[in-house]
Design an enzyme around this catalytic site. Structure first.
Site, short mmCIF file in Angstrom:
data_model
loop_
_atom_site.label_atom_id
_atom_site.label_comp_id
_atom_site.label_asym_id
_atom_site.label_seq_id
_atom_site.Cartn_x
_atom_site.Cartn_y
_atom_site.Cartn_z
CB CYS A 114 15.16 1.03 12.89
SG CYS A 114 13.40 0.96 13.16
CG HIS A 259 15.31 -1.65 9.99
ND1 HIS A 259 14.73 -2.35 11.01
CD2 HIS A 259 14.57 -0.53 9.82
CE1 HIS A 259 13.68 -1.67 11.44
NE2 HIS A 259 13.56 -0.57 10.74
CG ASN A 289 9.84 -1.43 11.74
OD1 ASN A 289 10.70 -1.83 12.53
ND2 ASN A 289 9.95 -0.29 11.09
O1 UT7 Z 1 11.85 1.82 10.70
C1 UT7 Z 1 11.43 2.85 9.88
C2 UT7 Z 1 10.15 3.37 10.30
N1 UT7 Z 1 9.22 3.77 9.35
C3 UT7 Z 1 9.19 3.47 8.06
O2 UT7 Z 1 10.02 2.87 7.47
C4 UT7 Z 1 7.98 3.96 7.34
C5 UT7 Z 1 8.29 4.52 6.00
N2 UT7 Z 1 7.07 4.88 5.33
C6 UT7 Z 1 6.21 3.96 4.85
O3 UT7 Z 1 6.46 2.76 4.96
C7 UT7 Z 1 4.97 4.44 4.15
O4 UT7 Z 1 5.03 5.85 4.06
C8 UT7 Z 1 3.67 4.02 4.88
C9 UT7 Z 1 3.47 2.50 4.75
C10 UT7 Z 1 3.73 4.41 6.34
C11 UT7 Z 1 2.47 4.71 4.25
O5 UT7 Z 1 2.43 4.42 2.88
P1 UT7 Z 1 2.30 5.62 1.84
O6 UT7 Z 1 2.19 4.99 0.52
O7 UT7 Z 1 3.44 6.57 2.06
O8 UT7 Z 1 0.92 6.24 2.23
P2 UT7 Z 1 0.58 7.72 2.74
O9 UT7 Z 1 1.06 7.96 4.12
O10 UT7 Z 1 0.98 8.70 1.66
O11 UT7 Z 1 -0.99 7.64 2.78
C12 UT7 Z 1 -1.77 7.34 1.61
C13 UT7 Z 1 -3.23 7.24 1.99
C14 UT7 Z 1 -3.71 8.41 2.84
O12 UT7 Z 1 -5.03 8.71 2.44
P3 UT7 Z 1 -5.34 9.92 1.42
O13 UT7 Z 1 -4.78 11.14 2.11
O14 UT7 Z 1 -4.60 9.58 0.17
O15 UT7 Z 1 -6.82 9.89 1.30
C15 UT7 Z 1 -3.71 7.87 4.25
O16 UT7 Z 1 -4.64 8.52 5.08
O17 UT7 Z 1 -3.44 6.07 2.81
C16 UT7 Z 1 -4.13 6.44 4.01
N3 UT7 Z 1 -3.73 5.53 5.09
C17 UT7 Z 1 -4.29 4.33 5.26
N4 UT7 Z 1 -5.26 3.70 4.61
C18 UT7 Z 1 -5.59 2.46 5.03
C19 UT7 Z 1 -2.74 5.70 6.02
N5 UT7 Z 1 -2.66 4.61 6.81
C20 UT7 Z 1 -3.61 3.74 6.36
C21 UT7 Z 1 -4.01 2.46 6.76
N6 UT7 Z 1 -4.99 1.86 6.07
N7 UT7 Z 1 -3.42 1.81 7.77
#
Ligand code: UT7
Length: 354
Positions: A114, A259, A289
């Site tokens: 990125c 970004h 993204n």
């Molecule tokens: O260019 C840079 C590249 N990457 C980034 O910038 C990503 C940075 N990180 C993020 O944007 C966030 O961490 C995410 C959007 C990827 C995830 O959001 P989060 O609030 O950090 O969620 P999490 O990974 O802590 O997951 C929370 C819950 C989990 O379930 P449990 O364990 O609480 O039951 C996941 O399994 O959400 C679940 N989950 C989903 N639920 C519905 C993960 N992906 C999904 C999904 N739909 N697509």
């Protein structure tokens, strides 16, 4: 000493629009979850047989060249940023060179994810400042929809990333007060595996095995919460570094083009710097993204929408780590660039200034 003018920018996105509700048909997710966590409503997925990373880059480049009023034959070097090259090798830069019909000019491929566009800008800036080249084409282009799995297993990545391309025509200027102010780039290999695609890589005798395909270890892996926390710290750090370097403060920023990783990350950075909504540009809602394409795609649309005004100080920042099949080590990378843009009325010019 010459400085680097962003003469014009252009972009290209594939025609295939994939909404959150389209994804809901294939995985356990909801429009509400995706919107709340990322701000994304839709993204573009490439069309096989029509779009490639290099052809999308060429389309973006043609728009930038036309807006700049520059003939392709004036380009002396190509810098191509992508984590999703057409081939493992050679890089996409030479494929773009072939498509634009520019035999012989040097092509550098940048693999800084990125931050690729900002890394690329920092590289091009050095060649222009030293007087080695006067006109450089900088491209960021990605096809990521085919490395993610559109399934429950792949949902953590699949809802975030999209395909697209952006390009900038960079030209030397000796006009006082114009050109890129500075670029600041960093990397931290300690976190290489926090965001990665490890297979197929060169560190194993069998680059691809049946097990890798079955157990999903060929898919991208991201420790989302870690990357999120890292981003909201590193992003402001590198922007502050750029401001301090130029004896400027956050109040001097006319437009921040972050970004487009996650709308919540952009909002956290906006809040940290106390910037009003009219001073930040986001288009992640439409494209997800797009990694190395995200900044030029946002810059191009911001300019089209009249958000970039003559003499504006534009700040762009990025961070990220590696994601793509099999290219060795990774690193969290950050970069920021600070520029004063000076557009004129015609499609002619972005000038990034110092
Ligand atoms: O260019 C840079 C590249 N990457 C980034 O910038 C990503 C940075 N990180 C993020 O944007 C966030 O961490 C995410 C959007 C990827 C995830 O959001 P989060 O609030 O950090 O969620 P999490 O990974 O802590 O997951 C929370 C819950 C989990 O379930 P449990 O364990 O609480 O039951 C996941 O399994 O959400 C679940 N989950 C989903 N639920 C519905 C993960 N992906 C999904 C999904 N739909 N697509």
């Amino acid at each position: 000493m010459p400085s680097t003018l962003i003469k014009a920018v252009g972009h290209y996105v594939p025609e295939n629009v994939v909404t959150n509700n389209d994804l809901v048909q294939h995985m356990d997710t909801t429009d509400e979850w995706i919107t709340q966590r990322t701000g994304i409503k839709e993204r573009r997925f490439f069309t096989e047989g029509k779009d490639t990373v290099s052809s999308m880059g060429a389309n973006a480049a043609r728009m930038a060249l036309e807006r700049a009023g520059v003939n392709a034959s004036e380009i002396e070097m190509i810098v191509f940023a992508t984590l999703s090259p057409d081939y493992n090798f050679p890089g996409s830069g030479v494929l773009l060179q072939r498509e634009l019909g520019l035999p012989g000019i040097p092509c550098i491929d940048v693999r800084a994810q990125c931050s690729g566009f900002i890394y690329g800008l920092s590289i091009a800036d050095q060649y222009i400042k030293t007087g080695a080249y006067k006109t450089i084409l900088l491209v960021g282009s990605e096809i990521q929809s085919n490395v993610m799995e559109i399934s429950d297993r792949g949902r953590g990545m699949a809802v975030i990333f999209g395909d697209g391309a952006g390009a900038a025509v960079l030209q030397a200027t000796t006009e006082e007060g114009r050109g890129v102010l500075s670029t600041h780039i960093h990397a931290d290999g300690v976190y290489a595996e926090k965001l990665t695609v490890q297979h197929p890589g060169s560190n194993r005798k069998a680059r691809v095995t049946k097990e890798m395909i079955e157990d999903g270890s060929m898919l991208p892996y991201m420790d989302g919460p870690f990357v999120f926390k890292n981003a909201v710290v590193r992003f402001p750090e590198v922007i502050n570094e750029a401001l301090t370097h130029n004896n400027l403060t956050k109040d001097d920023i006319d437009l921040l083009i972050p970004h487009q990783a996650n709308l919540r990350i952009s909002q956290a950075v906006q809040e940290k710097f106390g910037l009003s909504d009219d001073k930040v540009f986001n288009n992640i809602q439409k494209y997800g993204n797009t990694t190395a394409a995200s900044i030029p795609l946002a810059l191009s649309e911001a300019w089209q929408e009249g958000r970039v005004k003559p003499g504006n100080l534009i700040c762009s920042g990025s961070f990220w780590s590696r994601i793509y099949v099999g290219f060795g080590t990774g690193a969290l990378v950050v970069g920021a660039t600070l520029a004063v843009f000076d557009t004129n009325y015609t499609l002619e010019s972005f000038s990034v200034t110092s």
